[in-house]
Design a protein around this motif. Sequence first.
Motif, PDB file in Angstrom:
ATOM      1  N   LEU A   1       0.835  -1.187   0.000  1.00  0.00           N
ATOM      2  CA  LEU A   1       0.000   0.000   0.000  1.00  0.00           C
ATOM      3  C   LEU A   1       0.876   1.245   0.000  1.00  0.00           C
ATOM      4  N   HIS A   2       0.401   2.333  -0.627  1.00  0.00           N
ATOM      5  CA  HIS A   2       1.129   3.582  -0.437  1.00  0.00           C
ATOM      6  C   HIS A   2       0.784   4.122   0.948  1.00  0.00           C
ATOM      7  N   LEU A   3       1.588   5.034   1.433  1.00  0.00           N
ATOM      8  CA  LEU A   3       1.531   5.444   2.834  1.00  0.00           C
ATOM      9  C   LEU A   3       0.181   6.005   3.243  1.00  0.00           C
ATOM     10  N   ARG A   4      -0.454   6.784   2.390  1.00  0.00           N
ATOM     11  CA  ARG A   4      -1.745   7.376   2.763  1.00  0.00           C
ATOM     12  C   ARG A   4      -2.819   6.306   2.920  1.00  0.00           C
ATOM     13  N   ALA A   5      -2.797   5.304   2.051  1.00  0.00           N
ATOM     14  CA  ALA A   5      -3.754   4.197   2.187  1.00  0.00           C
ATOM     15  C   ALA A   5      -3.483   3.411   3.466  1.00  0.00           C
ATOM     16  N   ALA A   6      -2.210   3.244   3.803  1.00  0.00           N
ATOM     17  CA  ALA A   6      -1.854   2.543   5.038  1.00  0.00           C
ATOM     18  C   ALA A   6      -2.355   3.316   6.253  1.00  0.00           C
ATOM     19  N   ALA A   7      -2.236   4.635   6.219  1.00  0.00           N
ATOM     20  CA  ALA A   7      -2.708   5.455   7.335  1.00  0.00           C
ATOM     21  C   ALA A   7      -4.217   5.337   7.508  1.00  0.00           C
ATOM     22  N   GLN A   8      -4.949   5.299   6.407  1.00  0.00           N
ATOM     23  CA  GLN A   8      -6.407   5.135   6.482  1.00  0.00           C
ATOM     24  C   GLN A   8      -6.771   3.772   7.067  1.00  0.00           C
ATOM     25  N   LEU A   9      -6.043   2.750   6.653  1.00  0.00           N
ATOM     26  CA  LEU A   9      -6.288   1.409   7.182  1.00  0.00           C
ATOM     27  C   LEU A   9      -5.987   1.369   8.673  1.00  0.00           C
ATOM     28  N   ALA A  10      -4.885   2.019   9.093  1.00  0.00           N
ATOM     29  CA  ALA A  10      -4.532   2.078  10.513  1.00  0.00           C
ATOM     30  C   ALA A  10      -5.619   2.798  11.309  1.00  0.00           C
ATOM     31  N   LYS A  11      -6.129   3.902  10.765  1.00  0.00           N
ATOM     32  CA  LYS A  11      -7.193   4.652  11.443  1.00  0.00           C
ATOM     33  C   LYS A  11      -8.421   3.772  11.669  1.00  0.00           C
TER      34      LYS A  11
ATOM     35  N   GLU B   1       1.158  11.494   8.043  1.00  0.00           N
ATOM     36  CA  GLU B   1       0.024  10.825   7.390  1.00  0.00           C
ATOM     37  C   GLU B   1      -0.886  10.162   8.421  1.00  0.00           C
ATOM     38  N   LEU B   2      -0.291   9.549   9.439  1.00  0.00           N
ATOM     39  CA  LEU B   2      -1.099   8.920  10.489  1.00  0.00           C
ATOM     40  C   LEU B   2      -1.873   9.975  11.281  1.00  0.00           C
ATOM     41  N   ARG B   3      -1.205  11.061  11.604  1.00  0.00           N
ATOM     42  CA  ARG B   3      -1.875  12.132  12.355  1.00  0.00           C
ATOM     43  C   ARG B   3      -3.023  12.726  11.538  1.00  0.00           C
ATOM     44  N   TYR B   4      -2.776  12.965  10.264  1.00  0.00           N
ATOM     45  CA  TYR B   4      -3.807  13.543   9.403  1.00  0.00           C
ATOM     46  C   TYR B   4      -5.038  12.634   9.343  1.00  0.00           C
ATOM     47  N   ALA B   5      -4.784  11.326   9.192  1.00  0.00           N
ATOM     48  CA  ALA B   5      -5.894  10.370   9.127  1.00  0.00           C
ATOM     49  C   ALA B   5      -6.685  10.356  10.429  1.00  0.00           C
ATOM     50  N   LEU B   6      -5.989  10.397  11.559  1.00  0.00           N
ATOM     51  CA  LEU B   6      -6.662  10.352  12.857  1.00  0.00           C
ATOM     52  C   LEU B   6      -7.431  11.650  13.133  1.00  0.00           C
ATOM     53  N   LEU B   7      -6.858  12.797  12.751  1.00  0.00           N
ATOM     54  CA  LEU B   7      -7.566  14.064  12.928  1.00  0.00           C
ATOM     55  C   LEU B   7      -8.801  14.136  12.036  1.00  0.00           C
ATOM     56  N   GLU B   8      -8.683  13.610  10.841  1.00  0.00           N
ATOM     57  CA  GLU B   8      -9.807  13.568   9.904  1.00  0.00           C
ATOM     58  C   GLU B   8     -10.942  12.731  10.489  1.00  0.00           C
TER      59      GLU B   8
ATOM     60  N   LYS C   1     -11.486  12.200  13.701  1.00  0.00           N
ATOM     61  CA  LYS C   1     -12.051  12.920  14.841  1.00  0.00           C
ATOM     62  C   LYS C   1     -13.031  13.989  14.369  1.00  0.00           C
ATOM     63  N   ASP C   2     -12.660  14.743  13.336  1.00  0.00           N
ATOM     64  CA  ASP C   2     -13.549  15.775  12.799  1.00  0.00           C
ATOM     65  C   ASP C   2     -14.843  15.166  12.275  1.00  0.00           C
ATOM     66  N   SER C   3     -14.714  14.009  11.619  1.00  0.00           N
ATOM     67  CA  SER C   3     -15.889  13.330  11.065  1.00  0.00           C
ATOM     68  C   SER C   3     -16.817  12.858  12.182  1.00  0.00           C
ATOM     69  N   ASP C   4     -16.228  12.314  13.262  1.00  0.00           N
ATOM     70  CA  ASP C   4     -17.041  11.843  14.387  1.00  0.00           C
ATOM     71  C   ASP C   4     -17.783  12.994  15.052  1.00  0.00           C
ATOM     72  N   GLU C   5     -17.098  14.143  15.208  1.00  0.00           N
ATOM     73  CA  GLU C   5     -17.740  15.301  15.831  1.00  0.00           C
ATOM     74  C   GLU C   5     -18.878  15.819  14.965  1.00  0.00           C
ATOM     75  N   ALA C   6     -18.674  15.832  13.659  1.00  0.00           N
ATOM     76  CA  ALA C   6     -19.728  16.289  12.752  1.00  0.00           C
ATOM     77  C   ALA C   6     -20.921  15.345  12.798  1.00  0.00           C
ATOM     78  N   SER C   7     -20.664  14.059  12.878  1.00  0.00           N
ATOM     79  CA  SER C   7     -21.746  13.077  12.943  1.00  0.00           C
ATOM     80  C   SER C   7     -22.558  13.242  14.219  1.00  0.00           C
ATOM     81  N   ALA C   8     -21.869  13.550  15.320  1.00  0.00           N
ATOM     82  CA  ALA C   8     -22.559  13.711  16.600  1.00  0.00           C
ATOM     83  C   ALA C   8     -23.485  14.929  16.573  1.00  0.00           C
ATOM     84  N   ILE C   9     -23.033  15.997  15.918  1.00  0.00           N
ATOM     85  CA  ILE C   9     -23.839  17.218  15.837  1.00  0.00           C
ATOM     86  C   ILE C   9     -25.112  16.981  15.030  1.00  0.00           C
ATOM     87  N   HIS C  10     -24.996  16.221  13.957  1.00  0.00           N
ATOM     88  CA  HIS C  10     -26.133  16.033  13.041  1.00  0.00           C
ATOM     89  C   HIS C  10     -26.888  14.719  13.276  1.00  0.00           C
ATOM     90  N   ALA C  11     -26.598  14.051  14.382  1.00  0.00           N
ATOM     91  CA  ALA C  11     -27.227  12.744  14.632  1.00  0.00           C
ATOM     92  C   ALA C  11     -28.725  12.905  14.857  1.00  0.00           C
TER      93      ALA C  11
END
Length: 254
Positions: free
Chosen positions: A86-96, A153-160, A162-172
Motif C-alpha cells: 500500500l502507499h503510505l496514505r492508504a496505510a494510514a487510512q487502514l490504521a485509522k 500521514e497517520l496524524r492527518y488520518a486520525l484528525l480527519e 475525529k472531525d468526522s465523528d464530531e460532525a456526525s454527533a452534531i447532526h445525529a
Amino acid sequence: MTNPSHPGNVGAAARAMKTMGFERLRLVKPRFEQMMQHEEAIAFASGAQDVLANSLEFASFEEALQGTTLSFALTARPRDIGPNCLHLRAAAQLAKNHLAADSVHHVAVVFGTERSGLSNEQISHCHYICYIPANPNYSSLNIAQAMQLTAWELRYALLEAKDSDEASAIHAEPNSAAHFPAPAQDPLAPQEKVEALMAHWQEALEAIEFIDPERPKQTMLKMRYWLMRSRLTQNECDMLRGVCTQILKHANSA
C-alpha cells in the motif's frame, strides 16, 4: 526502528514522532547499548527527550512487535514476494479504521536499518508493506525524514476521523442510539500469538516431512505471508494450533 546505527537518527526520529503526537518508539538491537542516552541522540531529539527516554530496546524483531495487531513494513524497494503493498496514505487510512474498530488494537510501522532497510524475513512478520510514493528517480530519504512523513500521514488520518465523528454527533438523529448494536467480533490475535502458531506450524510440517528442516527453501516464508495476510483472530490461532497438536500426536505415534 530496526538495528539503528547512528544515535543522531534515533534522536531525530523521536523529534519527528513528538511533533505529530506519537510517543512509543521501539528499537531493535541498536548498534550501541542504551543508545537513547547517547549525547548525540539527546542533541538531535531537540525537546523530545521524553520520547527518547521512554523508548524501549528489544533483542529481537519478534519481541518488538509483541502486542501489535496490525503492522506495516515501510520500504522503498519492490519485493518479488511478500505481503500486500500500500502507499503510505492508504496505510494510514487502514490504521485509522483498525484503531477505531477496537480499543485493544495496536498499530506498528516498522523502519529498517539506515543502510539496507528491512530484510524479506523481517517483512514477513508484518501484515502489509507500505511505501512513500516519492520521485522514482531519486527516492532516498533518511530515517528521520521517512518517520516524519509517516507520522504526519497517520496524524492527518486520525484528525480527519475525529472531525468526522464530531460532525456526525452534531447532526445525529434523536433516535440514532436505538440502532441494533454490531455483533461481537472475535478479537484479532496479537503478534506473539501468531509467532507461537508459526513455530508450532513449522514443527508439525517437519514431523510429517512436508518440509525438510535443513532445506525449508521459501515454503515457510510463503506460508507466513499467507497467514499474516489472513489477519488471524485469537480463536483461529487456537484452532490451528489444535490442528498442529493433532498432527504431531499422530506423527509421533506412527
